[in-house]
Design an enzyme around this catalytic site. Structure first.
Site, PDB file in Angstrom:
ATOM      1  N   ILE A 116     -32.536  28.659  46.597  1.00 42.19           N
ATOM      2  CA  ILE A 116     -32.348  30.078  46.312  1.00 42.19           C
ATOM      3  C   ILE A 116     -33.524  30.641  45.525  1.00 42.19           C
ATOM      4  O   ILE A 116     -33.978  31.760  45.765  1.00 42.19           O
ATOM      5  CB  ILE A 116     -31.048  30.302  45.503  1.00 42.19           C
ATOM      6  CG1 ILE A 116     -29.846  29.781  46.290  1.00 42.19           C
ATOM      7  CG2 ILE A 116     -30.861  31.770  45.167  1.00 42.19           C
ATOM      8  CD1 ILE A 116     -28.556  29.798  45.490  1.00 42.19           C
ATOM      9  N   ALA A 117     -33.999  29.881  44.560  1.00 46.85           N
ATOM     10  CA  ALA A 117     -35.087  30.359  43.699  1.00 46.85           C
ATOM     11  C   ALA A 117     -35.845  29.160  43.153  1.00 46.85           C
ATOM     12  O   ALA A 117     -35.358  28.025  43.168  1.00 46.85           O
ATOM     13  CB  ALA A 117     -34.549  31.214  42.565  1.00 46.85           C
ATOM     14  N   SER A 118     -37.049  29.430  42.659  1.00 49.89           N
ATOM     15  CA  SER A 118     -37.886  28.373  42.095  1.00 49.89           C
ATOM     16  C   SER A 118     -38.576  28.902  40.849  1.00 49.89           C
ATOM     17  O   SER A 118     -39.000  30.062  40.809  1.00 49.89           O
ATOM     18  CB  SER A 118     -38.927  27.911  43.115  1.00 49.89           C
ATOM     19  OG  SER A 118     -39.703  26.857  42.604  1.00 49.89           O
ATOM     20  N   GLY A 122     -38.053  24.149  37.272  1.00 44.65           N
ATOM     21  CA  GLY A 122     -36.907  23.741  38.062  1.00 44.65           C
ATOM     22  C   GLY A 122     -36.668  24.633  39.254  1.00 44.65           C
ATOM     23  O   GLY A 122     -37.384  25.611  39.487  1.00 44.65           O
ATOM     24  N   ASP A 123     -35.656  24.283  40.033  1.00 44.59           N
ATOM     25  CA  ASP A 123     -35.294  25.016  41.235  1.00 44.59           C
ATOM     26  C   ASP A 123     -33.794  25.290  41.231  1.00 44.59           C
ATOM     27  O   ASP A 123     -33.010  24.545  40.617  1.00 44.59           O
ATOM     28  CB  ASP A 123     -35.653  24.214  42.493  1.00 44.59           C
ATOM     29  CG  ASP A 123     -37.140  23.902  42.577  1.00 44.59           C
ATOM     30  OD1 ASP A 123     -37.947  24.853  42.515  1.00 44.59           O
ATOM     31  OD2 ASP A 123     -37.491  22.718  42.691  1.00 44.59           O
ATOM     32  N   LEU A 124     -33.406  26.344  41.937  1.00 44.93           N
ATOM     33  CA  LEU A 124     -32.000  26.696  42.081  1.00 44.93           C
ATOM     34  C   LEU A 124     -31.628  26.595  43.553  1.00 44.93           C
ATOM     35  O   LEU A 124     -32.281  27.197  44.406  1.00 44.93           O
ATOM     36  CB  LEU A 124     -31.743  28.116  41.559  1.00 44.93           C
ATOM     37  CG  LEU A 124     -30.289  28.567  41.532  1.00 44.93           C
ATOM     38  CD1 LEU A 124     -29.494  27.757  40.509  1.00 44.93           C
ATOM     39  CD2 LEU A 124     -30.193  30.056  41.202  1.00 44.93           C
ATOM     40  N   LYS A 137     -28.722  23.976  39.530  1.00 47.06           N
ATOM     41  CA  LYS A 137     -29.969  24.188  38.808  1.00 47.06           C
ATOM     42  C   LYS A 137     -30.580  22.835  38.500  1.00 47.06           C
ATOM     43  O   LYS A 137     -30.024  22.045  37.735  1.00 47.06           O
ATOM     44  CB  LYS A 137     -29.696  24.964  37.510  1.00 47.06           C
ATOM     45  CG  LYS A 137     -30.905  25.267  36.667  1.00 47.06           C
ATOM     46  CD  LYS A 137     -30.482  26.064  35.435  1.00 47.06           C
ATOM     47  CE  LYS A 137     -31.645  26.376  34.522  1.00 47.06           C
ATOM     48  NZ  LYS A 137     -31.209  27.162  33.336  1.00 47.06           N
ATOM     49  N   ASP A 230     -30.652  36.692  26.047  1.00 50.18           N
ATOM     50  CA  ASP A 230     -31.449  37.155  27.186  1.00 50.18           C
ATOM     51  C   ASP A 230     -30.581  37.990  28.122  1.00 50.18           C
ATOM     52  O   ASP A 230     -30.565  37.776  29.332  1.00 50.18           O
ATOM     53  CB  ASP A 230     -32.074  35.976  27.929  1.00 50.18           C
ATOM     54  CG  ASP A 230     -33.243  36.403  28.823  1.00 50.18           C
ATOM     55  OD1 ASP A 230     -33.755  37.526  28.635  1.00 50.18           O
ATOM     56  OD2 ASP A 230     -33.636  35.617  29.707  1.00 50.18           O
TER      57      ASP A 230
END
Length: 420
Positions: A116-118, A122-124, A137, A230
């Site tokens: 999904i994301a990077s 790390g990566d998701l 995650k 955040d």
């Protein structure tokens, strides 16, 4: 404002334009994690990390000075965290494999689907665990004594403690190296940030619904001495029913008996002045960020988009900079925003108070919606006051004015505009 002095090479040495950065107090007094850069001509994130790592190893330790030029006291520098003994237990489990908690997952039972994301560390992924859609995650290249590993243990320790309808549900984690990951429920609706990028400014009723759900989740966290640090639209996720849930506890902390923190962390455009200045702060820092989130939802824009993040941070602290109130914003919402981003944290309302207020406003809005119908809030233009709801002249705006309890322009000063 405290000054953190680094003997950094000129920007041209690395060819970087740093746009977004989070700063954390650590045992060596300071570390810097760069999240967004422009101008990097290298081969990707890993190469950038390697170049930065080599360069930072060549630098002397940072000098941190207060406004008077003297180093801060150890009490002011102290970072509030999950109790160290709890982190030590997690660390031993990660090292020895002696984990028998019901939240410790077998990595062989986690099925990965698409990424999904990077990020830098790390990566998701979207995946599944025991037949349930989950978000995974994963941490990459994390050493046991690294800041990233400590942040990972912090997030696991905090997420194990929370369970609320408006907080992304923690499924479990793998704390045994090398399979370090955290597993959450999958939020199919994506982030509120992405939603408003596609749909534009939201209806006032939708803004109030999101506000109520965020206040409920944040009130739950604060009553458990957890500060998110955040809060922004990008960290608010939507499930398949449209329920908003607070996510990303990577920089969240548990307050100890002193209830004071000094680390600068979060994202500059949403950050409270006391956090930017490295002054002691408490949970009211999240309330400031919530006021900026309301502005995001009403405008569909990024705050201070005509400035760099650091320019915005300096403006917030030194010039009382705040986003301009949209001309079509109902007075009660503008009152709430101004109260949330007051310079003095003690003047800002608590999330318990904000929860009650937003629930009252949402009920008024729903009554008006049922009576006369609601149109989507159009993009605000200077000098115009676009209608928010159809119906009689004594409709939503008049009723919301009556429920606002008076106007609070506040002592923060520049809630309605930018410095010249």
């Amino acid at each position: 404002m405290r000054v953190v002095a680094w003997s950094l090479p000129r920007d041209g040495d690395l060819g970087l334009n740093i746009c977004e950065a989070h700063a954390f107090n650590t045992k060596d007094r300071f570390s810097l994690d760069v999240f967004v850069v422009n101008g990097w001509a290298g081969g990707g994130t890993e190469e950038l990390e390697e170049v930065l790592s080599r360069r930072l190893q060549e630098l002397p330790p940072p000098v941190v000075r207060g406004a008077s030029g003297s180093p801060p006291s150890s009490a002011r520098e102290q970072e509030l965290r999950v109790p160290q003994e709890e982190l030590d237990v997690l660390a031993r489990q990660a090292t020895t494999g002696a984990a028998d908690n019901d939240w410790e997952l077998d990595p062989n039972e986690i099925i990965f689907h698409e990424k999904i994301a990077s990020g830098a560390f790390g990566d998701l992924f979207r995946g599944s665990y025991c037949g349930q859609d989950v978000a995974i995650k994963i941490l990459r290249n994390v050493h046991e004594d690294s800041q990233q590993f400590q942040e990972f243990l912090q997030e696991v320790a905090i997420m194990r403690k929370v369970r609320h309808k408006n907080i992304v549900q923690f499924i479990g984690a793998c704390t045994q190296k090398p399979n370090l990951c955290i597993v959450f429920e999958f939020m199919s609706g994506g982030s509120v940030y992405d939603y408003i990028r596609k749909s534009g400014p939201l209806r006032v009723g939708t803004v109030l619904k999101i506000a109520v759900e965020v206040c409920r989740g944040m009130d739950y966290l604060h009553k458990r001495k957890i500060v998110h640090r955040d809060l922004k639209a990008a960290n608010l996720l939507l499930d398949e029913t449209g329920t908003v849930k607070i996510a990303d506890f990577g920089v969240a902390r548990v307050m100890d008996h002193t209830g004071i923190m000094t680390a600068e962390t979060g994202t500059y455009r949403w950050m409270a002045p006391e956090v930017i200045e490295h002054n002691p702060y408490k949970e009211k820092a999240d309330v400031f960020s919530f006021g900026i989130v309301l502005w995001e939802l009403l405008t569909g824009r990024i705050p201070y988009s005509d400035m760099t993040p650091l320019q915005a941070a300096v403006g917030v602290v030194q010039k009382g900079l705040r986003p301009p109130i949209p001309p079509n914003c109902p007075p009660p919402l503008s009152d709430i925003m101004r109260l949330c981003w007051q310079r003095d944290p003690n003047v800002r309302p608590s999330f318990e108070q904000l929860k009650v207020k937003t629930e009252e406003l949402l009920e008024v809005y729903r009554q008006q919606d049922g009576a006369g119908g609601v149109r989507k809030v159009p993009h605000a233009t200077a000098g115009s006051a676009a209608p928010v709801a159809s119906g009689s002249s004594g409709g939503l705006l008049a009723r919301l004015r009556g429920s606002s309890g008076g106007s609070h322009s506040g002592g923060g000063g520049s809630g309605s505009g930018r410095p010249k």
